[in-house]
Design an enzyme around this catalytic site. Structure first.
Site, short mmCIF file in Angstrom:
data_model
loop_
_atom_site.label_atom_id
_atom_site.label_comp_id
_atom_site.label_asym_id
_atom_site.label_seq_id
_atom_site.Cartn_x
_atom_site.Cartn_y
_atom_site.Cartn_z
CE LYS A 107 1.06 -6.20 -3.80
NZ LYS A 107 0.49 -4.92 -4.28
NE ARG B 11 6.16 -4.80 -6.46
CZ ARG B 11 5.87 -4.60 -5.17
NH1 ARG B 11 5.69 -5.61 -4.36
NH2 ARG B 11 5.76 -3.39 -4.69
NE ARG C 273 -1.44 1.87 1.70
CZ ARG C 273 -0.80 1.15 0.80
NH1 ARG C 273 -1.02 -0.15 0.70
NH2 ARG C 273 0.04 1.72 -0.03
NE ARG D 286 3.25 1.66 2.04
CZ ARG D 286 3.11 0.63 1.22
NH1 ARG D 286 2.45 -0.44 1.61
NH2 ARG D 286 3.62 0.66 0.01
NE ARG E 249 3.93 2.54 -4.13
CZ ARG E 249 3.06 2.50 -3.13
NH1 ARG E 249 2.66 3.63 -2.55
NH2 ARG E 249 2.59 1.36 -2.72
P1 AP5 Z 1 -3.47 -2.87 0.62
O1 AP5 Z 1 -3.94 -4.20 1.07
O2 AP5 Z 1 -2.55 -2.09 1.50
O3 AP5 Z 1 -2.86 -2.98 -0.86
P2 AP5 Z 1 -1.47 -3.61 -1.36
O4 AP5 Z 1 -1.78 -4.33 -2.62
O5 AP5 Z 1 -0.81 -4.36 -0.26
O6 AP5 Z 1 -0.72 -2.26 -1.71
P3 AP5 Z 1 0.79 -1.83 -1.45
O7 AP5 Z 1 0.84 -0.35 -1.65
O8 AP5 Z 1 1.28 -2.38 -0.13
O9 AP5 Z 1 1.49 -2.54 -2.60
P4 AP5 Z 1 2.87 -2.22 -3.15
O10 AP5 Z 1 3.05 -3.41 -3.98
O11 AP5 Z 1 2.97 -0.93 -3.85
O12 AP5 Z 1 3.76 -1.96 -1.86
P5 AP5 Z 1 4.80 -2.88 -1.07
O13 AP5 Z 1 4.67 -2.54 0.35
O14 AP5 Z 1 4.66 -4.28 -1.49
O15 AP5 Z 1 -4.79 -1.99 0.29
C1 AP5 Z 1 -4.68 -0.64 -0.12
C2 AP5 Z 1 -5.81 0.18 0.52
O16 AP5 Z 1 -7.06 -0.26 -0.03
C3 AP5 Z 1 -5.94 -0.01 2.05
O17 AP5 Z 1 -6.31 1.21 2.63
C4 AP5 Z 1 -7.08 -1.06 2.20
O18 AP5 Z 1 -7.78 -0.90 3.43
C5 AP5 Z 1 -7.95 -0.71 1.00
N1 AP5 Z 1 -8.65 -1.88 0.45
C6 AP5 Z 1 -8.17 -3.15 0.33
N2 AP5 Z 1 -9.09 -3.95 -0.25
C7 AP5 Z 1 -10.17 -3.15 -0.51
C8 AP5 Z 1 -11.45 -3.40 -1.10
N3 AP5 Z 1 -11.80 -4.63 -1.55
N4 AP5 Z 1 -12.30 -2.35 -1.22
C9 AP5 Z 1 -11.95 -1.11 -0.77
N5 AP5 Z 1 -10.77 -0.82 -0.18
C10 AP5 Z 1 -9.89 -1.83 -0.06
O19 AP5 Z 1 6.18 -2.33 -1.63
C11 AP5 Z 1 6.63 -1.03 -1.27
C12 AP5 Z 1 7.90 -0.70 -2.05
O20 AP5 Z 1 8.94 -1.64 -1.71
C13 AP5 Z 1 7.79 -0.79 -3.58
O21 AP5 Z 1 7.30 0.42 -4.13
C14 AP5 Z 1 9.25 -1.05 -3.96
O22 AP5 Z 1 10.00 0.14 -3.92
C15 AP5 Z 1 9.74 -1.95 -2.85
N6 AP5 Z 1 9.57 -3.39 -3.14
C16 AP5 Z 1 8.71 -4.26 -2.51
N7 AP5 Z 1 8.81 -5.50 -3.04
C17 AP5 Z 1 9.75 -5.41 -4.02
C18 AP5 Z 1 10.28 -6.35 -4.94
N8 AP5 Z 1 9.87 -7.63 -4.96
N9 AP5 Z 1 11.22 -5.91 -5.83
C19 AP5 Z 1 11.65 -4.63 -5.83
N10 AP5 Z 1 11.18 -3.69 -4.98
C20 AP5 Z 1 10.25 -4.08 -4.08
MG MG Z 2 0.98 -4.09 0.83
#
Ligand code: AP5
Ligand code: MG
Length: 218
Positions: A14, A88, A127, A160, A171
């Site tokens: 994402k 989410r 990552r 991270r 997660r």
């Molecule tokens: P990346 O693009 O970083 O993936 P992502 O989907 O953004 O993963 P996140 O870990 O950020 O998602 P998340 O939903 O767990 O975390 P968030 O920060 O939103 O890609 C991942 C890796 O793969 C990278 O190294 C990239 O280079 C690689 N990659 C990408 N595309 C690729 C491809 N095609 N091929 C190969 N490699 C590739 O949330 C963090 C925390 O915040 C949550 O755990 C929760 O506690 C809280 N939180 C956030 N939003 C909410 C909400 N709405 N409600 C409640 N809690 C929330």
């Molecule tokens: Mg992300």
């Protein structure tokens, strides 16, 4: 007004894809995780609360995230936005619908990046994100031009804290079931499109942009 919701399990891509979609549409990215990590780094009351949940791989409570995220949406999304990480849960999706409907708006598309969970655990171990703005890299598949330095803003790359394997598995276990509820919410509204996430970053971008423009019912 163009509101695009980007869905996918942790690590699906994402944060990698959101800027490309946002450039294509000329709207900002609103990323809930980036917002929460900034609050944690600043040590605000929200950050202190959020850290307790994030460090265990849990979602933070709906009431807390809905309030701060909808405030951001009101102030920053005048012509639309790409939403990364929100909604989410079904309750968050319904709160978003209600907030948009107050101004006659709605979510235009929900784009789901599908990747099997085992692939995601591997991805997250390699990552890195930049300290200043959260730009996303991967030491195995998407390295920066200069090791440990962001190509875009020059800031150092860090891991991270929630990318440790046990936290990643927590997660997945806790966040994938409510994600499926959110996908169902948009599927039943006819606006969900699913894209294969196991291809090159450019390949995923191309499919997402094609799915934005695909007007056929899901
Ligand atoms: P990346 O693009 O970083 O993936 P992502 O989907 O953004 O993963 P996140 O870990 O950020 O998602 P998340 O939903 O767990 O975390 P968030 O920060 O939103 O890609 C991942 C890796 O793969 C990278 O190294 C990239 O280079 C690689 N990659 C990408 N595309 C690729 C491809 N095609 N091929 C190969 N490699 C590739 O949330 C963090 C925390 O915040 C949550 O755990 C929760 O506690 C809280 N939180 C956030 N939003 C909410 C909400 N709405 N409600 C409640 N809690 C929330
Ligand atoms: Mg992300």
């Amino acid at each position: 007004m163009s509101i695009i919701v980007l869905l996918g399990a942790p690590g699906a891509g994402k944060g990698t894809q959101a800027p490309t979609l946002a450039n294509h549409l000329d709207v900002p990215v609103l990323a809930s995780g980036d917002l929460l990590r900034a609050a944690v780094a600043a040590g605000t009351p929200l950050g202190l609360e959020a850290d307790r949940y994030m460090s265990r791989g849990q979602l933070i409570p709906d009431d807390t995230i809905v309030k701060i995220f909808l405030d951001q949406l009101r102030s920053r999304a005048r012509n639309g936005a790409v939403l990364d990480g929100f909604p989410r849960t079904r309750a968050q999706a319904e709160a978003l619908d209600r907030a948009l409907a107050e101004h006659g708006d709605k979510v235009d598309r929900a784009l789901y990046i599908a990747v099997p969970l085992d692939d995601l655990v591997v991805r997250m171990a390699s990552r890195r994100i930049c300290e200043a703005n959260g730009h996303v890299y991967n030491v195995a598949t998407n390295p920066p031009q200069t090791p440990n330095q962001c190509d875009i803003d020059g800031s150092p790359l860090i891991q991270r804290p929630d990318d440790e394997e046990a936290t990643v598995r927590a997660r997945m276990a806790q966040q994938v079931p409510p994600l499926e509820d959110v996908a169902e919410h948009y599927r039943s509204a006819g606006i969900l499109r699913t894209v294969e996430g196991r291809q090159s970053i450019e390949g995923v971008s191309g499919d997402l942009i094609a799915a934005l423009e695909d007007g056929a019912p899901a």
